[in-house]
Structure formats: C-alpha cells, structure tokens
Design a protein around this motif. Sequence first.
Motif, PDB file in Angstrom:
ATOM      1  N   ASN A   1       0.812  -1.217   0.000  1.00 20.14           N
ATOM      2  CA  ASN A   1       0.000   0.000   0.000  1.00 20.14           C
ATOM      3  C   ASN A   1       0.845   1.266   0.000  1.00 20.14           C
ATOM      4  N   VAL A   2       2.003   1.239   0.652  1.00 19.02           N
ATOM      5  CA  VAL A   2       2.865   2.421   0.625  1.00 19.02           C
ATOM      6  C   VAL A   2       3.477   2.595  -0.765  1.00 19.02           C
ATOM      7  N   ALA A   3       3.861   1.501  -1.405  1.00 11.92           N
ATOM      8  CA  ALA A   3       4.429   1.605  -2.755  1.00 11.92           C
ATOM      9  C   ALA A   3       3.402   2.169  -3.733  1.00 11.92           C
ATOM     10  N   LEU A   4       2.213   1.603  -3.740  1.00 12.91           N
ATOM     11  CA  LEU A   4       1.174   2.100  -4.650  1.00 12.91           C
ATOM     12  C   LEU A   4       0.679   3.479  -4.228  1.00 12.91           C
ATOM     13  N   GLY A   5       0.593   3.710  -2.910  1.00 11.99           N
ATOM     14  CA  GLY A   5       0.157   5.014  -2.419  1.00 11.99           C
ATOM     15  C   GLY A   5       1.145   6.111  -2.748  1.00 11.99           C
ATOM     16  N   THR A   6       2.448   5.789  -2.773  1.00 15.31           N
ATOM     17  CA  THR A   6       3.453   6.783  -3.130  1.00 15.31           C
ATOM     18  C   THR A   6       3.318   7.199  -4.583  1.00 15.31           C
ATOM     19  N   LEU A   7       3.130   6.229  -5.470  1.00 10.53           N
ATOM     20  CA  LEU A   7       2.924   6.547  -6.889  1.00 10.53           C
ATOM     21  C   LEU A   7       1.683   7.408  -7.077  1.00 10.53           C
ATOM     22  N   ALA A   8       0.577   6.964  -6.482  1.00 10.79           N
ATOM     23  CA  ALA A   8      -0.668   7.709  -6.638  1.00 10.79           C
ATOM     24  C   ALA A   8      -0.586   9.068  -5.963  1.00 10.79           C
ATOM     25  N   GLY A   9       0.017   9.127  -4.787  1.00  9.54           N
ATOM     26  CA  GLY A   9       0.124  10.389  -4.064  1.00  9.54           C
ATOM     27  C   GLY A   9       0.894  11.432  -4.836  1.00  9.54           C
ATOM     28  N   TYR A  10       1.962  11.024  -5.530  1.00 10.36           N
ATOM     29  CA  TYR A  10       2.726  11.972  -6.349  1.00 10.36           C
ATOM     30  C   TYR A  10       1.849  12.558  -7.456  1.00 10.36           C
ATOM     31  N   ALA A  11       1.132  11.708  -8.177  1.00 10.24           N
ATOM     32  CA  ALA A  11       0.288  12.193  -9.272  1.00 10.24           C
ATOM     33  C   ALA A  11      -0.833  13.088  -8.755  1.00 10.24           C
ATOM     34  N   PHE A  12      -1.460  12.703  -7.634  1.00 11.66           N
ATOM     35  CA  PHE A  12      -2.542  13.526  -7.077  1.00 11.66           C
ATOM     36  C   PHE A  12      -2.016  14.888  -6.623  1.00 11.66           C
ATOM     37  N   ALA A  13      -0.794  14.922  -6.076  1.00 12.56           N
ATOM     38  CA  ALA A  13      -0.241  16.187  -5.586  1.00 12.56           C
ATOM     39  C   ALA A  13       0.132  17.116  -6.734  1.00 12.56           C
ATOM     40  N   ARG A  14       0.689  16.556  -7.784  1.00 14.56           N
ATOM     41  CA  ARG A  14       1.162  17.389  -8.890  1.00 14.56           C
ATOM     42  C   ARG A  14       0.042  17.830  -9.835  1.00 14.56           C
ATOM     43  N   HIS A  15      -1.079  17.133  -9.826  1.00 12.07           N
ATOM     44  CA  HIS A  15      -2.158  17.468 -10.768  1.00 12.07           C
ATOM     45  C   HIS A  15      -3.494  17.587 -10.029  1.00 12.07           C
ATOM     46  N   ALA A  16      -3.444  18.186  -8.848  1.00  9.95           N
ATOM     47  CA  ALA A  16      -4.643  18.258  -8.005  1.00  9.95           C
ATOM     48  C   ALA A  16      -5.760  19.066  -8.647  1.00  9.95           C
ATOM     49  N   LYS A  17      -5.398  20.015  -9.525  1.00 12.12           N
ATOM     50  CA  LYS A  17      -6.422  20.858 -10.126  1.00 12.12           C
ATOM     51  C   LYS A  17      -7.047  20.249 -11.378  1.00 12.12           C
ATOM     52  N   GLU A  18      -6.446  19.187 -11.889  1.00 13.43           N
ATOM     53  CA  GLU A  18      -7.023  18.511 -13.057  1.00 13.43           C
ATOM     54  C   GLU A  18      -8.291  17.760 -12.656  1.00 13.43           C
TER      55      GLU A  18
ATOM     56  N   VAL B   1      15.283  11.170  -6.873  1.00 15.51           N
ATOM     57  CA  VAL B   1      15.315  12.559  -6.423  1.00 15.51           C
ATOM     58  C   VAL B   1      14.258  12.843  -5.356  1.00 15.51           C
ATOM     59  N   LEU B   2      12.997  12.505  -5.633  1.00 18.94           N
ATOM     60  CA  LEU B   2      11.915  12.880  -4.725  1.00 18.94           C
ATOM     61  C   LEU B   2      11.790  11.942  -3.530  1.00 18.94           C
ATOM     62  N   LEU B   3      12.004  10.665  -3.757  1.00 18.18           N
ATOM     63  CA  LEU B   3      11.796   9.703  -2.671  1.00 18.18           C
ATOM     64  C   LEU B   3      12.693   9.972  -1.464  1.00 18.18           C
ATOM     65  N   PRO B   4      13.985  10.283  -1.649  1.00 18.64           N
ATOM     66  CA  PRO B   4      14.792  10.631  -0.457  1.00 18.64           C
ATOM     67  C   PRO B   4      14.272  11.861   0.272  1.00 18.64           C
ATOM     68  N   VAL B   5      13.670  12.799  -0.461  1.00 17.31           N
ATOM     69  CA  VAL B   5      13.157  14.014   0.167  1.00 17.31           C
ATOM     70  C   VAL B   5      11.923  13.718   1.008  1.00 17.31           C
ATOM     71  N   VAL B   6      11.056  12.833   0.515  1.00 14.47           N
ATOM     72  CA  VAL B   6       9.785  12.546   1.210  1.00 14.47           C
ATOM     73  C   VAL B   6       9.896  11.311   2.087  1.00 14.47           C
ATOM     74  N   ARG B   7      11.105  10.873   2.385  1.00 11.97           N
ATOM     75  CA  ARG B   7      11.275   9.658   3.197  1.00 11.97           C
ATOM     76  C   ARG B   7      10.531   9.710   4.530  1.00 11.97           C
ATOM     77  N   PRO B   8      10.540  10.843   5.271  1.00  4.94           N
ATOM     78  CA  PRO B   8       9.749  10.874   6.510  1.00  4.94           C
ATOM     79  C   PRO B   8       8.267  10.592   6.274  1.00  4.94           C
ATOM     80  N   GLY B   9       7.708  11.104   5.169  1.00  6.46           N
ATOM     81  CA  GLY B   9       6.310  10.832   4.870  1.00  6.46           C
ATOM     82  C   GLY B   9       6.066   9.377   4.542  1.00  6.46           C
ATOM     83  N   VAL B  10       7.020   8.755   3.837  1.00  5.84           N
ATOM     84  CA  VAL B  10       6.899   7.322   3.517  1.00  5.84           C
ATOM     85  C   VAL B  10       6.930   6.499   4.799  1.00  5.84           C
ATOM     86  N   ILE B  11       7.832   6.867   5.714  1.00  6.14           N
ATOM     87  CA  ILE B  11       7.900   6.150   6.990  1.00  6.14           C
ATOM     88  C   ILE B  11       6.599   6.315   7.766  1.00  6.14           C
ATOM     89  N   ALA B  12       6.053   7.542   7.765  1.00  2.00           N
ATOM     90  CA  ALA B  12       4.792   7.783   8.474  1.00  2.00           C
ATOM     91  C   ALA B  12       3.674   6.933   7.885  1.00  2.00           C
TER      92      ALA B  12
END
Length: 629
Positions: A435-452, A538-549
């Motif tokens: 769920n974290v692996a799939l949620g990370t992929l989906a979360g990135y797309a939802f965050a970057r295209h939230a207005k679509e 690039v992004l995954l090391p930056v959001v590592r605390p969120g992935v751990i959470a």
Amino acid sequence: MTTALDTSVTIRRKTRRVPAFSYGAVAPALLIVFLVAGLPLLYSLYLSFNTTNPITKRWVFVGLGNYAKLLDNAEFWGALGRTAYFAVISVAGTTILGTIIALVLNERFPGRGLLRSAVLVPWAMAPVAIGVLWSFVFAGSFGLLNGLLNDLGLSFLTAAWLGDGFRALNLVALTHVWNQAPLTALMILSGLQSMPGNLHKAAILDGAGPIRRFFSITLPWLKSSYLFIAIIATINALMTFDILLIMTRGGPGTATTVLSWLGYLQSFSFLRFGEGAAILYVLTLASLALAIIYFFIFRQRRSAEHMMDGATPSEMAWHAKRAQRNAMVTLPAYRPHSLLPARVTRVLAPALFALVAIVIFLWSVLPVLALILMSLSPAADLIRTPATVIPTTLTFDNFISVLAAEGHTTSAQAKRVPLSLMNSFIVGAIVSVINVALGTLAGYAFARHAKERFFAGSLWALMLTRMIPGLTLVLPFFITFKTLGLLDTRMALVISYSSFLLPLSAWMMKATFESVPISLDRAALVDGCSRFAMLIKVLLPVVRPGVIAAAIFCFLVSWNEFLFALILTSTPKAQTIPVVISGFLNQAQFYEYGPLFAASVLSIIPPVVVAFFFQRYLVQGALSGAVKG
C-alpha cells in the motif's frame, strides 16, 4: 542551436501538461480500490435487494422489500436511536477532551514529548485489547473499579457497572472516547499551530486572560477544524464494532445494540444476508452523507491553503487578515485589571497547567498500567471477592502460558498466540509494503495534478471508500472469498485490508508531496532523468519521513484490525492476534483470564513502542490531514 534556457522552457511546458506517467501512477491504486472496495460495495447493495435461505441457498429478489421491513421494525428504530445517542456522546466527549489535550500539547514545557507519546498510546492500541481492558475494569464482582473502591473504603459505591443498560451504553461510549480523543487532539493541534501568534499577543497586551482569549480568539479560529472533526468523529462512532463486541455484545438485552451490531447479527448470526446488508447500507449512506459534507468543507479549506503557495510576505499577510475576518476572530475588549493579583496569577497558572498535564498523563497511562498489572497477577487474584487492585504476588506464568504453551496450559486458545502474533506481523508487513508503494505513486500524481478534473474527481472517489463501514464490505468479501477458496488465508486479509489502507496511504503521500516544490521535478527533468527515475532517485529521499509515516500507519491499522480477520479467518494458520484475544472470551474459564491479559499486553507492545519511539512520524502524518480514523 538549443540553449539551456530553451530546454528549461520546454521542460516547464511539459510539466504543465499531464504526462502519461501520472495516469499510469494512479491506475494501479484506482483499479485495486475499485476491485476490492467498489465492486463489493455494489455487491452489498445487490444483496440488500434479495432474501436468502441458508438451507436451500436460494436467492429471491425482493427489491426494496428489506428496506420496507426496516421501517416497520421496532428493533431497527431502537438501534438507530441508540446509534445516534452513542454518536452524540462520543463526538462531544472526544471534542472536549481532545481540545483540552491539544491546548496542553500546544504549549512548551519540560516533558512535552513524553506526554505526547503517552497520549498517543490509547489511540494506537487495538480496539479488541481496549475492550478487554475496560470490560474487566467495569466487571461487577471482581472488576478493577470495584476493587479500587473497596481498597479506598468506598465499597458502598460498588456496582455491576455493565449490568444496567443505559449505564452500559454510556460506559462503552466513554471507552470509545478514551480511544479516539488522541486523534481529535492531533487534529486540533494542527489548527492551533497554524494560528498567527500575534492575535494572542495583542489580546494579552489588552489584558485578556486565557479563558477569554480561548472563547474570543482560539475557538472562532478553529471553527472549520471543529466541523471537520465533528464529521470524522461521527463516522468513527457509527463504525464502532470491536469495542461493543468485546464489552457488551449488544447487551444487556438490546441496550447497547447499535446499527453496526444489529447488521452483524442479522448477517452472521441469523444468516439473513439480505436484511443485514440493508441495515449496513443504511449505515453506509449515513456515513457517505457526512463524508460529502466534509468534502465540501475540506475543499474550501484546501483551496484557501493553495492560495498561500508561493505567496510573497505581503500577500501572506493579506491572506492571514482575510482568514481572520472569515473566522470572525475579534480581539477581546480592553480589560486592564485582573480578578486576581498578578503575583497570585503567576503562581496559580503554572500549577494549574501542571495539574492538567498530570491528569492527562494518568488518564492515558493508568489503564494501560492496569492491564500490565493484571497480566502479571495469578489467576486466583483476578477473581477474588471482594475485589482488590493489590495482587498477592507478581508472576510471569501468564506470559509463559501463551509464549511456551506446551506443558504449561491446557488452553487451545493460548497455544494460538505465538502463531497469531507472527500472522499479524507478516500480514502487516506485506500490507504496508504494497500500500505504501502504490500510495506513493498515486500520491505523487494527485499532488502534482490536483487541479485537473480527472485527478481531483478520482481522489475524492478514492477517499469516499474510506468512509464506508467495514461491515458493509466484509459480507461480500466473505461470500466472494468463499467462492474463490480464499477464506482463512493471509491473502484474504491482505486484499481486504487494502480496501481501506490504500486510499489512506495515497492521501498521506499526496499531502507529503505537496510540501515538495515542483521546481525539484523540473531540475531533475532538465538533468535528463525520466519521470520514474526522478521519483525514485530525487523525490523519494526528500519525502522519506512521509513514507515512513505512511508505513507506520498502515502497519498499525493492519495489526489492530479485527472485523475482517474475525469473519475471514477461522483456524490458527491465518488468525491474527486480535481474533485470538477475542477467542479467550468465548471459553469463559477463570484460569484463562491471566493468559488473556498476557496476550493483550503482547498485542499492544508494537503500537506502544511505535507511539513512544516514532511519535514524531505519527504526529507528522496526523497533522498533514491524512488520518481519517
């Protein structure tokens, strides 16, 4: 000749369009949620239009007949009334207590980290263990509460606390409040930390005391947060099942029979799948109606937050003033004189604050310490009359009975504890990774295209499934998995848990990626990274605390889950620790109480360890708005 500037402009234009990678990133999450939540929800709706005969296994289509029966069923209306009452008491209790806890945690004082960890423990515990703990606290003949009253010389106040119907309903609501108040506290704490500090500073200069500042400034500022909290707390109250099952089983009589318990009885005790599905669908519609209200409120709040992204200091000041006007925050009138002398106030205020902090700590920790004490007490001490809280001796025999059962106990249930702990860990680990692996992929797309429109609509549809009571899904899961031969397997638990954890994980990761500037994406693309490589390197090391959470939340929810494991497993090979704990209660032998409490303590060790040592990640996930209960 192409320059670096031309390349940057081209990259910027590409990032404004929705790439195929983003659609591919959300596709697995949407497909899985549709299969494991959407289709079972539709199947449950179809079930509600039929009646079934468990002997002949014939289905008869009756349309709205099951719903029409509910309108003439006094038992249904009684359960509906008790559900509404339970929800009101629970929401009021969690809101008031959560507000007090949040106000204390919002201050800086020595030991705040310890208190925050202690406050999280009741919320992190499995509801089954909570039910076991509080049912023994309120037990009539030898309960801890009566034992404490006896030890204090107040035996005339002892009572069979769960023997009176109305009192039992209120005590179950109190137990639910003890479990859920920390979640409410974290949500309120998020609002408090976003409040401009100059509002209170100006009020202090005008002579306003803490109580007046709370009602004139803090409460209006938190108005939208309270609306959100009320809806989430109501949905959690409507979904309550585990604690009711362990503490009262709907009794005495039908005094604590709410809609969730009534739907469970109709479906799995009386095998009236159609009637049970109709009851649970009424509960689902109520939850979804509240969810829709929440979405409207939350969308308005999020739109205001997005206006602040990238704003200049002057623009941020303007938005803060506008938010203040919208919240109708008005500074208190000037009152230079206090009711008490300043010297007295300076002494009493810290003392009162310390007293409240100590009470909160004891409220959170004492019941857990009582559970540990009971797990170390001999079986004879646990059934002494008159009751007392003072054990004659302390022993590890109860833990030996469940961890090395051979030769130490005749209990079949105790022998299941080690394997059930392993099952809980294995299922929790697999569920977290997927769920974290799939949620990370989906979360990135939802965050970057939230207005679509596609991503905004699919995100809300995804989160709507989070508001569906588990009982509505477990019935079609049971029938489907039985047909596919997946009953009593870890795979069934992994699939069913993903129905509510994948939306949670995607939402948490969306909030995490929103804190990462999109300029980082553009820089990686300019350097020649593919979008997948950009995300991983690039992004995954930056959001590592969120992935751990997200991983911590998924593991804890999976570890504590009871309803799906209860219905979908029946033998030790797949049963998890909450199911085994509930199985002790069915044996009803006095010598089982010690092993029961020992198993309960073992079940809360992972949540307690996480709450104490990883509370920074837990708080981060909660304050991001990702936790929905």
